[in-house]
Design a protein around this motif. Sequence first.
Motif, PDB file in Angstrom:
ATOM      1  N   ARG A 138       0.841  -1.409  -0.376  1.00  0.00           N
ATOM      2  CA  ARG A 138      -0.461  -0.085  -0.434  1.00  0.00           C
ATOM      3  C   ARG A 138       0.608   1.696   0.046  1.00  0.00           C
ATOM      4  NH1 ARG A 138      -3.064   1.820   5.383  1.00  0.00           N
ATOM      5  NH2 ARG A 138      -3.146   3.760   4.069  1.00  0.00           N
ATOM      6  N   THR A 156      -2.256   4.257  -1.383  1.00  0.00           N
ATOM      7  CA  THR A 156      -3.516   4.411  -0.288  1.00  0.00           C
ATOM      8  C   THR A 156      -2.876   5.979   0.165  1.00  0.00           C
ATOM      9  OG1 THR A 156      -2.291   3.343   1.586  1.00  0.00           O
ATOM     10  CG2 THR A 156      -3.718   2.424   0.449  1.00  0.00           C
ATOM     11  N   ILE A 162      -6.045  -0.847   5.166  1.00  0.00           N
ATOM     12  CA  ILE A 162      -6.421  -1.453   4.406  1.00  0.00           C
ATOM     13  C   ILE A 162      -6.946  -3.229   5.227  1.00  0.00           C
ATOM     14  CG2 ILE A 162      -4.971  -4.251   3.367  1.00  0.00           C
ATOM     15  CD1 ILE A 162      -5.420  -1.215   0.944  1.00  0.00           C
ATOM     16  N   ILE A 177     -10.092  -1.625   0.818  1.00  0.00           N
ATOM     17  CA  ILE A 177     -10.094  -0.101   1.783  1.00  0.00           C
ATOM     18  C   ILE A 177     -10.811   0.326   2.116  1.00  0.00           C
ATOM     19  CG2 ILE A 177      -9.219   2.031   0.920  1.00  0.00           C
ATOM     20  CD1 ILE A 177      -8.073   1.101  -2.135  1.00  0.00           C
TER      21      ILE A 177
END
Length: 180
Positions: A138, A156, A162, A177
């Motif tokens: 991520r 992200t 996550i 998410i």
Amino acid sequence: MNEKAVVLDEQAIRRALTRIAHEIIEKNKGIEDCVLIGIKTRGIFIANRLAERINQIEGKEIQVGELDITLYRDDLSTKTQDGDPLVKGSDIPVAITDKKVVLVDDVLFTGRTVRAAMDALVDLGRPSQIQLAVLVDRGHRELPIRADFVGKNVPTSLSEKIAVTLKEVDGSDKVSIFEK
């Protein structure tokens, strides 16, 4: 927290793990002197699934171990409520000295978990190589750590989380998410 999106469903997770298994075999020219070590908790289940895939592909068993990094974390004081860490223990069925160790985890974020895992491994022996396989990367690294094998890159924001759910622990396979 609200679920913003499902990034991987059960089929996508299965495909990602099959691809990672092939990549591990290819990079290491087979699985001789290789061992998979899952980082507690979800990394263990992912490592076991990778071992199954590798066995299906190569027709050979690959050793799988469990690594508890609790006492190696640099944020130990912020992760425990009552001051005492919950140590689950490691279970490595084979000596790792001179082995190619593939560390397996569910999500790669800051890199601190992986650093702690490498510290724990070096206390157990001296692998010839340490590789990293993760289901999700991520971003937002705080340390210079990069995964060798990635199921899916999911950029992200820091306000997102996550969440990996696995059948063995949570009853279903999914990566989502969440908005904080």
